[in-house]
Motif scaffolding. Structure first.
Motif, mmCIF file in Angstrom:
data_model
loop_
_atom_site.group_PDB
_atom_site.id
_atom_site.type_symbol
_atom_site.label_atom_id
_atom_site.label_comp_id
_atom_site.label_asym_id
_atom_site.label_seq_id
_atom_site.Cartn_x
_atom_site.Cartn_y
_atom_site.Cartn_z
ATOM 1 N N ASP A 55 0.852 -1.185 0.000
ATOM 2 C CA ASP A 55 0.000 0.000 0.000
ATOM 3 C C ASP A 55 0.893 1.241 0.000
ATOM 4 O O ASP A 55 2.016 1.213 0.516
ATOM 5 C CB ASP A 55 -0.869 0.048 1.266
ATOM 6 N N TRP A 57 0.438 5.357 1.010
ATOM 7 C CA TRP A 57 -0.295 6.555 1.427
ATOM 8 C C TRP A 57 0.567 7.724 1.003
ATOM 9 O O TRP A 57 1.770 7.774 1.300
ATOM 10 C CB TRP A 57 -0.499 6.553 2.945
ATOM 11 N N TYR A 82 -4.367 14.129 0.074
ATOM 12 C CA TYR A 82 -3.710 12.835 0.256
ATOM 13 C C TYR A 82 -4.660 11.720 -0.119
ATOM 14 O O TYR A 82 -5.872 11.918 -0.168
ATOM 15 C CB TYR A 82 -3.213 12.653 1.693
ATOM 16 N N LEU A 84 -4.866 7.029 -0.222
ATOM 17 C CA LEU A 84 -4.283 5.710 -0.016
ATOM 18 C C LEU A 84 -4.439 4.930 -1.305
ATOM 19 O O LEU A 84 -5.549 4.773 -1.817
ATOM 20 C CB LEU A 84 -4.991 4.978 1.133
ATOM 21 N N LEU A 111 -0.752 -1.017 5.033
ATOM 22 C CA LEU A 111 -1.455 0.105 5.652
ATOM 23 C C LEU A 111 -2.964 -0.089 5.740
ATOM 24 O O LEU A 111 -3.656 0.766 6.282
ATOM 25 C CB LEU A 111 -1.137 1.389 4.881
ATOM 26 N N SER A 112 -3.481 -1.157 5.176
ATOM 27 C CA SER A 112 -4.942 -1.324 5.175
ATOM 28 C C SER A 112 -5.424 -2.092 6.384
ATOM 29 O O SER A 112 -4.713 -2.678 7.111
ATOM 30 C CB SER A 112 -5.395 -2.008 3.900
#
Length: 112
Positions: A55, A57, A82, A84, A111-112
């Protein structure tokens, strides 16, 4: 032995900006990468897509940019925006401003 803190400024640009997009790792571990990206008009080459293992971000700190997902979703970004980007979400950069240069902060990981 403990190291002294090193202070840097994310908005401080190199004296001469490179012709290629600049990727600067700020912190890197096996599970996480935080990097500063400086773009000055670069885009993803025609017909190519980013397809990342992790991921991402990303926040645009300065400048303007346009990202497109392979699905056709398009995102116009200005400073402060921003998003993701999930792992394996194929995407491309269609536009980055050169005046002012784009300064991105990107965080790569699970990051999820």
């Amino acid at each position: 032995m403990k190291q002294s803190a090193i202070i840097s400024n994310i908005f401080e640009l190199p004296f001469q900006l490179p012709l290629e997009e600049l990727f600067e790792p700020l912190l890197s571990t096996k599970d996480l990468l935080i990097e500063r990206i400086i773009s000055t008009g670069q885009t993803t080459p025609s017909g190519e897509w980013y397809d990342q293992e992790r991921d991402e971000w990303v926040i645009l700190l300065q400048g303007e940019a346009k990202l497109t997902y392979e699905t056709g979703e398009t995102y116009q970004l200005i400073a402060g925006d921003y998003l993701l980007i999930p792992a394996h979400q194929r995407h491309r950069v269609n536009y980055t401003s050169s005046e002012p240069p784009c300064i991105w902060l990107a965080i790569h990981g699970d990051l999820s």
